[in-house]
Design a protein around this motif. Structure first.
Motif, PDB file in Angstrom:
ATOM      1  N   GLY A   1       0.276 -31.056  -9.131  1.00 11.33           N
ATOM      2  CA  GLY A   1       0.033 -29.749  -8.541  1.00 11.33           C
ATOM      3  C   GLY A   1       0.671 -28.659  -9.378  1.00 11.33           C
ATOM      4  N   THR A   2       0.628 -27.434  -8.889  1.00 12.08           N
ATOM      5  CA  THR A   2       1.137 -26.313  -9.667  1.00 12.08           C
ATOM      6  C   THR A   2       1.524 -25.182  -8.726  1.00 12.08           C
ATOM      7  N   LEU A   3       2.045 -24.117  -9.284  1.00 14.03           N
ATOM      8  CA  LEU A   3       2.339 -22.912  -8.519  1.00 14.03           C
ATOM      9  C   LEU A   3       1.218 -21.902  -8.732  1.00 14.03           C
ATOM     10  N   TYR A   4       0.984 -21.096  -7.743  1.00 12.28           N
ATOM     11  CA  TYR A   4      -0.043 -20.057  -7.807  1.00 12.28           C
ATOM     12  C   TYR A   4       0.599 -18.684  -7.971  1.00 12.28           C
ATOM     13  N   LEU A   5      -0.018 -17.846  -8.772  1.00 14.75           N
ATOM     14  CA  LEU A   5       0.299 -16.420  -8.770  1.00 14.75           C
ATOM     15  C   LEU A   5      -0.542 -15.816  -7.653  1.00 14.75           C
ATOM     16  N   ASP A   6       0.109 -15.277  -6.636  1.00 14.76           N
ATOM     17  CA  ASP A   6      -0.581 -14.961  -5.383  1.00 14.76           C
ATOM     18  C   ASP A   6      -0.917 -13.489  -5.174  1.00 14.76           C
ATOM     19  N   HIS A   7      -0.538 -12.612  -6.109  1.00 12.54           N
ATOM     20  CA  HIS A   7      -0.846 -11.184  -6.018  1.00 12.54           C
ATOM     21  C   HIS A   7      -0.587 -10.642  -4.609  1.00 12.54           C
ATOM     22  N   PRO A   8       0.679 -10.659  -4.199  1.00 13.58           N
ATOM     23  CA  PRO A   8       1.015 -10.239  -2.837  1.00 13.58           C
ATOM     24  C   PRO A   8       0.976  -8.718  -2.677  1.00 13.58           C
ATOM     25  N   VAL A   9       0.680  -8.295  -1.479  1.00 11.08           N
ATOM     26  CA  VAL A   9       0.683  -6.874  -1.137  1.00 11.08           C
ATOM     27  C   VAL A   9       1.898  -6.617  -0.254  1.00 11.08           C
ATOM     28  N   SER A  10       2.771  -5.714  -0.686  1.00 11.07           N
ATOM     29  CA  SER A  10       3.978  -5.392   0.074  1.00 11.07           C
ATOM     30  C   SER A  10       4.097  -3.886   0.241  1.00 11.07           C
ATOM     31  N   VAL A  11       4.535  -3.474   1.419  1.00 12.05           N
ATOM     32  CA  VAL A  11       4.835  -2.064   1.662  1.00 12.05           C
ATOM     33  C   VAL A  11       6.332  -1.880   1.467  1.00 12.05           C
ATOM     34  N   LEU A  12       6.707  -0.977   0.571  1.00 16.23           N
ATOM     35  CA  LEU A  12       8.111  -0.761   0.246  1.00 16.23           C
ATOM     36  C   LEU A  12       8.696   0.437   0.971  1.00 16.23           C
ATOM     37  N   SER A  13       7.855   1.246   1.532  1.00 20.61           N
ATOM     38  CA  SER A  13       8.321   2.448   2.218  1.00 20.61           C
ATOM     39  C   SER A  13       8.801   2.116   3.629  1.00 20.61           C
ATOM     40  N   GLY A  14       9.875   2.776   4.031  1.00 23.52           N
ATOM     41  CA  GLY A  14      10.363   2.617   5.394  1.00 23.52           C
ATOM     42  C   GLY A  14       9.730   3.584   6.366  1.00 23.52           C
ATOM     43  N   ASP A  15       8.821   4.430   5.864  1.00 20.74           N
ATOM     44  CA  ASP A  15       8.141   5.396   6.716  1.00 20.74           C
ATOM     45  C   ASP A  15       7.074   4.688   7.562  1.00 20.74           C
ATOM     46  N   ALA A  16       7.122   4.918   8.893  1.00 19.01           N
ATOM     47  CA  ALA A  16       6.214   4.195   9.784  1.00 19.01           C
ATOM     48  C   ALA A  16       4.755   4.516   9.505  1.00 19.01           C
ATOM     49  N   ALA A  17       4.455   5.790   9.192  1.00 13.00           N
ATOM     50  CA  ALA A  17       3.076   6.170   8.921  1.00 13.00           C
ATOM     51  C   ALA A  17       2.563   5.493   7.649  1.00 13.00           C
ATOM     52  N   LYS A  18       3.403   5.433   6.611  1.00 14.28           N
ATOM     53  CA  LYS A  18       2.976   4.789   5.367  1.00 14.28           C
ATOM     54  C   LYS A  18       2.831   3.277   5.562  1.00 14.28           C
ATOM     55  N   LEU A  19       3.649   2.710   6.429  1.00 17.94           N
ATOM     56  CA  LEU A  19       3.492   1.294   6.740  1.00 17.94           C
ATOM     57  C   LEU A  19       2.147   1.051   7.414  1.00 17.94           C
ATOM     58  N   SER A  20       1.766   1.913   8.346  1.00 13.36           N
ATOM     59  CA  SER A  20       0.470   1.775   9.016  1.00 13.36           C
ATOM     60  C   SER A  20      -0.671   1.936   8.024  1.00 13.36           C
ATOM     61  N   ALA A  21      -0.557   2.925   7.127  1.00 11.57           N
ATOM     62  CA  ALA A  21      -1.592   3.132   6.114  1.00 11.57           C
ATOM     63  C   ALA A  21      -1.675   1.924   5.180  1.00 11.57           C
ATOM     64  N   GLY A  22      -0.516   1.348   4.838  1.00 12.30           N
ATOM     65  CA  GLY A  22      -0.501   0.159   3.984  1.00 12.30           C
ATOM     66  C   GLY A  22      -1.191  -1.018   4.638  1.00 12.30           C
ATOM     67  N   ARG A  23      -1.003  -1.169   5.933  1.00 15.68           N
ATOM     68  CA  ARG A  23      -1.669  -2.267   6.650  1.00 15.68           C
ATOM     69  C   ARG A  23      -3.192  -2.065   6.643  1.00 15.68           C
ATOM     70  N   LEU A  24      -3.625  -0.807   6.802  1.00 16.75           N
ATOM     71  CA  LEU A  24      -5.063  -0.531   6.764  1.00 16.75           C
ATOM     72  C   LEU A  24      -5.630  -0.800   5.371  1.00 16.75           C
ATOM     73  N   LEU A  25      -4.875  -0.424   4.339  1.00 14.59           N
ATOM     74  CA  LEU A  25      -5.316  -0.706   2.975  1.00 14.59           C
ATOM     75  C   LEU A  25      -5.395  -2.212   2.739  1.00 14.59           C
ATOM     76  N   PHE A  26      -4.440  -2.958   3.287  1.00 13.78           N
ATOM     77  CA  PHE A  26      -4.434  -4.409   3.113  1.00 13.78           C
ATOM     78  C   PHE A  26      -5.708  -5.030   3.681  1.00 13.78           C
ATOM     79  N   LYS A  27      -6.195  -4.494   4.791  1.00 16.03           N
ATOM     80  CA  LYS A  27      -7.447  -5.007   5.353  1.00 16.03           C
ATOM     81  C   LYS A  27      -8.586  -4.862   4.353  1.00 16.03           C
ATOM     82  N   GLU A  28      -8.593  -3.742   3.624  1.00 20.59           N
ATOM     83  CA  GLU A  28      -9.647  -3.536   2.618  1.00 20.59           C
ATOM     84  C   GLU A  28      -9.420  -4.437   1.414  1.00 20.59           C
TER      85      GLU A  28
END
Length: 673
Positions: free
Chosen positions: A378-405
């Motif tokens: 077997g092997t390891l995968y490069l998984d291209h993760p999406v992370s929100v680094l901002s502690g702002d609640a609105a930007k976190l919500s926007a990041g979650r919506l972007l993640f859906k896309e």
């Protein structure tokens, strides 16, 4: 840039001509290949390369030849009978035509324009105080798909906290962002993004595991948007010839790494497993992207650690693997593939690389395509993760919506067109044996924790440092005793020292002393080769060659006793006097007994001397490697521990080799290993 920043390079500079994307790409050696037979890789009737000679019909190892190397001297024994093969003619190209199955990737990259990515239009009113803009930093190779997803996101005019949300995308080197987030400083990226899409979760774990003041705390991991496994890539004809030799379609990592070992004098292996391996020793020259700068290189270290973790000798073997990787660090993935067409002495170049990079390389229509090898464990995968680094609640919500896309069906299609798998492992339609890739997803190994990533990268950083080592061999009379049938203690020691020397690169420094009693007047030790760079010339030979020659001439002093303490003091003082801060400075002493020189210093005097002479700013590590039952390990350990070294005792030749590798690992890692 990331470790495989190939998107701008493999995209055509002119648009493809319509109607030309149906040309199939033929895997070298594939049974279904068509076209004229002859030189391997020569264009066949359908525009793809034909099967090389020496395929399944021919069998054997005779045609296992590197391209265009007739002027080079013969290689090792396993290559001596190879036929010279003509350099294949370049494959035909017309107007930037690419492979049929890969055409979608070309269009996708052309549509993104390779530019910075903000999306505005005359009708765009999502700006200024009415807009919530999230800054997205993405790994370069996945950026075309992120750009298109962001455009769809912006066009949808999502509302967050009473504002329309939009994404602004920029390409950023994951290593540079990780450096910023870890609090270790600034390396090319000065502003923290709101959303980060590196090529691997290893980067975020490395930042998390740093534990430094200033490290980013507010990280919300949403999941991966694309995946690509780390594979071993090699020229397609080489993969075919390995199959003809009887190698399985999925060989083990152990066999592959062993065949890429750098130890010129190392044992070829023993036991049933080694005898059954169809891959000749030292057949490959392994290339690895820099683990300090790329996720692929970092993942390679994680793979080695995971595969060796259950082995009793795992730590020592990991040190040996790191030395092999260090010898083959490549400037980039592009450079790894470029080496496929170059002469590399007596070995064949292979590369640890992301599967997507193999796709990108083959999309350039090279003379000979690369084949991805998927090891059995077997092997390891490069998984291209999406992370929100901002502690702002609105930007976190926007990041979650972007993640859906970013995980929508449309984006999934885009990432596959770039040569990635979707997070569930679904491969692009172009993946097949004929294009050097497997549609089936390889087994994924368990990803390491943040603490493991930090620890292993510390080991890499230290093991990557060059060593400055004085080796001292006991030649007292008892070293002539047998430790195994037909093998004396001295012979076993010298064999291990030879193998260990071959693990050290030319920029390491080494020297050799021998000791017993009264070797030079009343002196118990004698310098044989001074400490210095292994690649430095000493007359007509290099220091490495001089050391190897010295080993073969070393003999036991009959009736000689063991002047251990005097020798240790002299060696410690000499290495301290000649200390070099850019190296790990150490003394490695091999002995089969305890001090029996009554005219020399006592144990108490030796300990006091080393304690008084030790300087934390100029550390000298002492390692004592004992052989047999006559060793007083307690005394040896008292001396070694004063310097943060250790004393290790072996009873068999195999243990001697293992303990020496452990000492190399410990010298570099100290308490972090």
């Amino acid at each position: 840039m990331s470790g495989y920043d190939d998107v701008p390079e493999w995209a055509p500079r002119t648009p493809p001509e319509s109607g030309e994307f149906g040309i199939p790409y033929t895997f070298p050696g594939d049974p279904g290949a068509t076209g004229a037979t002859g030189a391997p890789g020569a264009p066949g009737a359908d525009g793809g390369p034909s099967a090389p000679p020496g395929g399944a019909a021919d069998g054997g190892f005779d045609y296992f030849a590197k391209p265009d190397r007739s002027s080079r001297p013969p290689g090792p024994a396993h290559a001596a009978a190879k036929r010279t093969r003509k350099r294949p003619r370049p494959s035909k190209r017309t107007g930037g035509i690419m492979l049929g199955p890969l055409a979608g990737a070309v269009v996708l990259v052309m549509l993104t324009g390779f530019a910075a990515y903000a999306f505005t239009s005359a009708a765009d009113t999502c700006s200024g105080d009415d807009a919530l803009t999230i800054d997205v930093a993405t790994s370069p190779e996945i950026s075309p798909a992120v750009v298109r997803a962001a455009k769809r996101f912006n066009d949808a005019r999502n509302e967050v906290a009473g504002m329309c949300a939009r994404a602004s995308v920029r390409s950023a080197d994951p290593a540079a962002v990780a450096t910023l987030l870890s609090g270790k400083g600034v390396s090319g990226v000065t502003e923290q993004p709101d959303v980060w899409i590196p090529d691997s979760s290893l980067w975020s774990k490395l930042a998390e595991g740093s534990g430094r003041a200033g490290a980013t705390a507010a990280v919300t991991e949403l999941g991966g948007m694309a995946s690509t496994p780390i594979v071993l890539a090699m020229p397609g004809s080489l993969a075919t010839q390995l199959r003809n030799l009887g190698a399985p379609a999925q060989p083990s990592w152990k066999d592959l790494i062993t065949a890429a070992g750098t130890a010129e004098n190392a044992e070829r292996g023993s036991g049933p497993a080694a005898e059954k391996s169809p891959i000749p020793s030292r057949l490959f020259r392994l290339q690895v992207p820099d683990p300090g700068k790329t996720a692929t290189g970092m993942g390679t270290l994680m793979l080695a650690n995971a595969l060796l973790s259950d082995d009793p000798q795992g730590q020592a073997m990991f040190a040996g693997a790191v030395r092999t990787f260090r010898e083959g660090v490549a400037a980039s993935v592009t450079a790894q593939f470029a080496a496929f067409g170059e002469g590399t002495g007596d070995r064949y170049p292979i590369a640890l690389t992301p599967e997507q990079a193999v796709f990108a390389h083959n999309a350039k229509r090279p003379t000979e395509i690369a084949a991805a090898v998927y090891p059995a464990e077997g092997t390891l995968y490069l998984d291209h993760p999406v992370s929100v680094l901002s502690g702002d609640a609105a930007k976190l919500s926007a990041g979650r919506l972007l993640f859906k896309e970013l995980t929508s069906d449309a984006t999934g299609e885009d990432v596959r067109r770039l040569g990635f798998r979707t997070p569930d492992g679904t491969a692009p339609a172009a993946f097949s044996e004929r294009t050097g890739l497997s549609e089936a997803a390889p087994k994924g190994l368990t990803p390491p924790s943040a603490a493991e990533v930090e620890q292993i990268m510390q080991q890499w950083a230290k093991l990557s440092l060059s060593l400055r080592m004085l080796s001292i061999i006991d030649i007292s009379g008892s070293m002539s005793e047998k430790i195994a049938p037909g093998l004396t203690r001295l012979q076993a020691t010298i064999r291990t020292a030879q193998n260990g020397l071959s693990l050290l690169p030319d920029d390491s420094e080494a020297g050799e002393w021998v000791f017993s009693t009264h070797l030079k007047g009343e002196q118990d030790w004698r310098e044989v080769v001074s400490v210095g760079p292994l690649g430095e010339r000493l007359g007509s030979v290099t220091r490495r060659q001089a050391l190897l020659s010295t080993f073969t001439r070393t003999t036991v002093k009959k009736n000689g006793d063991t002047g251990l303490y005097e020798t240790v003091i002299a060696a410690f003082d000499d290495m301290k006097r000649t200390y070099k801060a850019e190296y790990i400075n150490s003394v490695v002493l091999w002995t089969d007994g305890k001090n029996d020189d009554e005219d020399g210093p006592s144990l108490a005097e030796t300990l006091k001397h080393i304690r008084d002479a030790s300087d934390p700013q100029r550390p000298i590590l002492i390692y004592m490697l004992g052989l047999g039952d006559g060793v007083d390990v307690g005394e040896l350990r008292q001396i070694a521990k004063l310097t943060n070294g250790d004393a290790l005792v072996a009873q068999t030749p195999g243990q001697i080799q293992s303990l020496f590798l452990k000492s190399l690992s410990d010298q570099a890692c100290g308490s972090n290993c």
